[in-house]
Motif scaffolding. Sequence first.
Motif, PDB file in Angstrom:
ATOM      1  N   ILE A  45     -33.370  -8.059 -37.875  1.00  0.00           N
ATOM      2  CA  ILE A  45     -34.468  -7.167 -37.539  1.00  0.00           C
ATOM      3  C   ILE A  45     -34.052  -5.722 -37.819  1.00  0.00           C
ATOM      4  N   ASP A  46     -35.032  -4.844 -37.900  1.00  0.00           N
ATOM      5  CA  ASP A  46     -34.759  -3.442 -38.221  1.00  0.00           C
ATOM      6  C   ASP A  46     -33.767  -2.817 -37.249  1.00  0.00           C
ATOM      7  N   ASP A  47     -33.883  -3.154 -35.964  1.00  0.00           N
ATOM      8  CA  ASP A  47     -33.007  -2.528 -34.965  1.00  0.00           C
ATOM      9  C   ASP A  47     -31.533  -2.808 -35.246  1.00  0.00           C
ATOM     10  N   GLU A  48     -31.223  -3.952 -35.848  1.00  0.00           N
ATOM     11  CA  GLU A  48     -29.825  -4.284 -36.141  1.00  0.00           C
ATOM     12  C   GLU A  48     -29.299  -3.437 -37.291  1.00  0.00           C
ATOM     13  N   ALA A  49     -30.109  -3.263 -38.331  1.00  0.00           N
ATOM     14  CA  ALA A  49     -29.698  -2.387 -39.435  1.00  0.00           C
ATOM     15  C   ALA A  49     -29.552  -0.950 -38.947  1.00  0.00           C
ATOM     16  N   ILE A  50     -30.474  -0.504 -38.087  1.00  0.00           N
ATOM     17  CA  ILE A  50     -30.405   0.847 -37.547  1.00  0.00           C
ATOM     18  C   ILE A  50     -29.149   1.027 -36.706  1.00  0.00           C
ATOM     19  N   ALA A  51     -28.831   0.020 -35.898  1.00  0.00           N
ATOM     20  CA  ALA A  51     -27.630   0.100 -35.069  1.00  0.00           C
ATOM     21  C   ALA A  51     -26.376   0.195 -35.929  1.00  0.00           C
ATOM     22  N   ALA A  52     -26.330  -0.561 -37.020  1.00  0.00           N
ATOM     23  CA  ALA A  52     -25.165  -0.511 -37.907  1.00  0.00           C
ATOM     24  C   ALA A  52     -25.009   0.869 -38.524  1.00  0.00           C
ATOM     25  N   ALA A  53     -26.120   1.460 -38.952  1.00  0.00           N
ATOM     26  CA  ALA A  53     -26.051   2.801 -39.540  1.00  0.00           C
ATOM     27  C   ALA A  53     -25.618   3.832 -38.503  1.00  0.00           C
ATOM     28  N   GLU A  54     -26.091   3.666 -37.282  1.00  0.00           N
ATOM     29  CA  GLU A  54     -25.760   4.654 -36.249  1.00  0.00           C
ATOM     30  C   GLU A  54     -24.302   4.575 -35.817  1.00  0.00           C
ATOM     31  N   VAL A  55     -23.750   3.358 -35.683  1.00  0.00           N
ATOM     32  CA  VAL A  55     -22.332   3.275 -35.306  1.00  0.00           C
ATOM     33  C   VAL A  55     -21.453   3.750 -36.465  1.00  0.00           C
ATOM     34  N   ASN A 174     -15.548   7.798 -46.266  1.00  0.00           N
ATOM     35  CA  ASN A 174     -16.881   7.372 -45.858  1.00  0.00           C
ATOM     36  C   ASN A 174     -16.799   6.168 -44.921  1.00  0.00           C
ATOM     37  N   THR A 175     -17.845   5.923 -44.181  1.00  0.00           N
ATOM     38  CA  THR A 175     -18.002   4.676 -43.441  1.00  0.00           C
ATOM     39  C   THR A 175     -19.093   3.853 -44.127  1.00  0.00           C
ATOM     40  N   VAL A 176     -19.102   2.549 -43.864  1.00  0.00           N
ATOM     41  CA  VAL A 176     -19.866   1.641 -44.720  1.00  0.00           C
ATOM     42  C   VAL A 176     -20.648   0.617 -43.910  1.00  0.00           C
ATOM     43  N   VAL A 177     -21.867   0.312 -44.413  1.00  0.00           N
ATOM     44  CA  VAL A 177     -22.634  -0.843 -43.960  1.00  0.00           C
ATOM     45  C   VAL A 177     -22.849  -1.737 -45.171  1.00  0.00           C
ATOM     46  N   GLY A 199      -7.382  -3.788 -39.181  1.00  0.00           N
ATOM     47  CA  GLY A 199      -7.359  -2.679 -38.241  1.00  0.00           C
ATOM     48  C   GLY A 199      -8.382  -1.596 -38.485  1.00  0.00           C
ATOM     49  N   ALA A 200      -9.452  -1.893 -39.209  1.00  0.00           N
ATOM     50  CA  ALA A 200     -10.497  -0.887 -39.412  1.00  0.00           C
ATOM     51  C   ALA A 200     -11.051  -0.447 -38.064  1.00  0.00           C
ATOM     52  N   PRO A 201     -11.086   0.836 -37.785  1.00  0.00           N
ATOM     53  CA  PRO A 201     -11.620   1.300 -36.495  1.00  0.00           C
ATOM     54  C   PRO A 201     -13.078   0.879 -36.319  1.00  0.00           C
ATOM     55  N   SER A 202     -13.481   0.761 -35.071  1.00  0.00           N
ATOM     56  CA  SER A 202     -14.845   0.351 -34.762  1.00  0.00           C
ATOM     57  C   SER A 202     -15.865   1.219 -35.489  1.00  0.00           C
ATOM     58  N   GLY A 203     -16.802   0.567 -36.199  1.00  0.00           N
ATOM     59  CA  GLY A 203     -17.881   1.278 -36.865  1.00  0.00           C
ATOM     60  C   GLY A 203     -17.588   1.729 -38.273  1.00  0.00           C
ATOM     61  N   VAL A 204     -16.341   1.646 -38.698  1.00  0.00           N
ATOM     62  CA  VAL A 204     -15.999   2.103 -40.051  1.00  0.00           C
ATOM     63  C   VAL A 204     -16.527   1.132 -41.102  1.00  0.00           C
ATOM     64  N   VAL A 205     -16.412  -0.173 -40.842  1.00  0.00           N
ATOM     65  CA  VAL A 205     -16.946  -1.207 -41.735  1.00  0.00           C
ATOM     66  C   VAL A 205     -17.904  -2.069 -40.921  1.00  0.00           C
ATOM     67  N   ASN A 206     -19.131  -2.229 -41.416  1.00  0.00           N
ATOM     68  CA  ASN A 206     -20.153  -3.011 -40.720  1.00  0.00           C
ATOM     69  C   ASN A 206     -20.816  -3.964 -41.702  1.00  0.00           C
ATOM     70  N   LEU A 207     -21.399  -5.028 -41.164  1.00  0.00           N
ATOM     71  CA  LEU A 207     -22.048  -6.053 -41.983  1.00  0.00           C
ATOM     72  C   LEU A 207     -23.360  -6.450 -41.322  1.00  0.00           C
ATOM     73  N   VAL A 208     -24.453  -6.379 -42.102  1.00  0.00           N
ATOM     74  CA  VAL A 208     -25.755  -6.813 -41.607  1.00  0.00           C
ATOM     75  C   VAL A 208     -26.396  -7.709 -42.658  1.00  0.00           C
TER      76      VAL A 208
END
Length: 487
Positions: A45-55, A174-177, A199-208
Motif C-alpha cells: 500500500i502507499d503508506d508502506e512506500a511512504i514509510a520507506a522513503a521517510e525512514v 545516499n540512502t536507498v529504497v 551492518g547497514a544502519p537502520s533506514g539506509v537500505v530499504n525494500l518495498v
Amino acid sequence: MSESSARIYRNYIGGAWLASLARRHAPNINPANAEDYIGDVPLSIDDEAIAAAEVAAHALRSWRRTPAPARGALVLRAAQLLAERAEPIARAIVREQGKTLAEARAEVQHAIAYAEFCGAAAAMPEGATVPLSSAGRFGYTRRRPLGVVALLTPDWSPLALPLERLAQALITGNTVVVKPALATPETAEWLVRCFADAGAPSGVVNLVHGASDETGATLIDHPAVRAVWIGGLHADIAGARRQADMRDIRFMGEHRDVNPVIVLEDADLDLALSGVIAGAFGNAGQTHTATKRVVLVHPVADAFLEALVARVCAMRLGNGLNEQVSLGPCTDEAQIQQALDLIEQARAEGAEVLCGGVRARDGELAHGFFLRPTIVDRVRPDMRIAQEAAPGPVLAVTRVESFAEALTLVHQPQQLVAASLYTRDGARMLRFADDIRARSIHINTPTTGNEPHLPVHHNTLLDFFTETSAVYIEYGAERGRLQDEGI
C-alpha cells in the motif's frame, strides 16, 4: 510447492523485516514450470512506500556524514556475504527468473566483483583543487549525495544491476529504497539481506515490493526522493520519466534495445558465431544488452547463417537448474507472447523464419514459458522486429552489400545501449568506433558482457548519484597578519 504453502515476501523498512499490509498479491512462479508456485509478492500500500522513503530521509542525516571509507567498508562486507551465499542466490535467480545455473552464477560473480571494486573506490580521492585568479585564495570541488534514491529494478538482471546502482548510491552517501521487479522478489530479498547483515544502519537500505505503476509511482512522487533509477519496459520507463520530470529530480532508465552486430566479409567467422550466439541467446535474449539484430555483408551471409542455424538448433531448452541445459525460458507469459507477435508480424511482412518461431510444449517444457531459439532472415529496416527488441531468444537478420550500407542501417538518432562489429580490418574498427552511437561499443566481442568498472560506466553512476559544489576559500588577510608577525 502448492499455492497454499508458498511464502509471502516481506518489506524491509527502517531496519526491520515487516509483513506487508497489502490485500493484493502477485504470484511468483517458476518460468520453467508454471506449476511451481514459489511465493506471493505483496502489492504494498502507499503508506508502506511512504514509510520507506521517510525512514531513508531520516537515515540520510547521519549516513551522508559517515566517512566515505566507512561507507565503502559496508559495501565490502556485503560483497563478502554475497560470496558466502553465492550458490543459494544463484539457484534463487534460476528458479524465479529462468536463466541457466551457469548464467546465474556468472551474474552473482559479476555482482561480487563490482561490490568489491565499488567498496574500494569509496576511499579514492575525489574532486580537484584549482588555482584561482587572485593571490590568497584557492578553490576546490567536492561531491555531495543527492539524498534518497529510488531503485526500480528489472527482472532480466535481478542481482547485478541493482547491486551496481545500490553500491554506487551508498558509497556516495545516499540512502536507498529498492522496489524490485514483481518476477524476482526473492533475489531482491537476498541482496538487501546481505547489506542488512553487513551492518547497514537502520533506514539506509530499504525494500518495498509492489508494481511500478503503483508502489514505484508513490516513491517517485515522495518529496524526499531526489533520484530515480529504473530498468524495465519502455512504457514503465516513459511513465516514470514523466513523473520525475514533473518534480525536476534526477532520472535514469535502462531498457532493452535493438542492439546490432555487423559481420563483415573479412571477419573470423567462428569468433563472430560465438559472439552472436552469446549475445542473442544468453539469458534467453532478455538482457538490455542482448543482440537483437545481425547485419551480414552479402559475401558472408549464406555461410554464416548456415553455421548459425546449425548451432542454434542444437541448443537444449529446459530448467536452468539442469546443468546440461543451454537455454532457459522467457521470464513470463507476457514476454513470450510479445516475442511471438513480433515473429508472426515479420513473417507476414515477408521475412523468413529459419528456425524456431514457435513455443516449445513437449515433455518437461509443457508448463514453462519456452520459446524455441529463433532466427528471422531477410528483415527490412522498416519492419517492427528491426525496431523493437523482442523479449526472448529472437534474432533478426538483415543482408547488405557493404560496410557503408551496414553503418547507415544501424545508425540511430537515439544512442543505442550496445553495438558490435566483427572484422579484421583496423581502419573499419576505428571508423565503427567513431561513427556508431552506442553507450558500449564492442569490436570482435559480444554486445553483452560490459565491465562496470570502466570509467564510462563508473563515472556515469558517480555523476548521477551526486551533485558537485565549488568551494572558494580566502586566506589572504590571515596570511598577511602572519607575515607581519614574522611567521
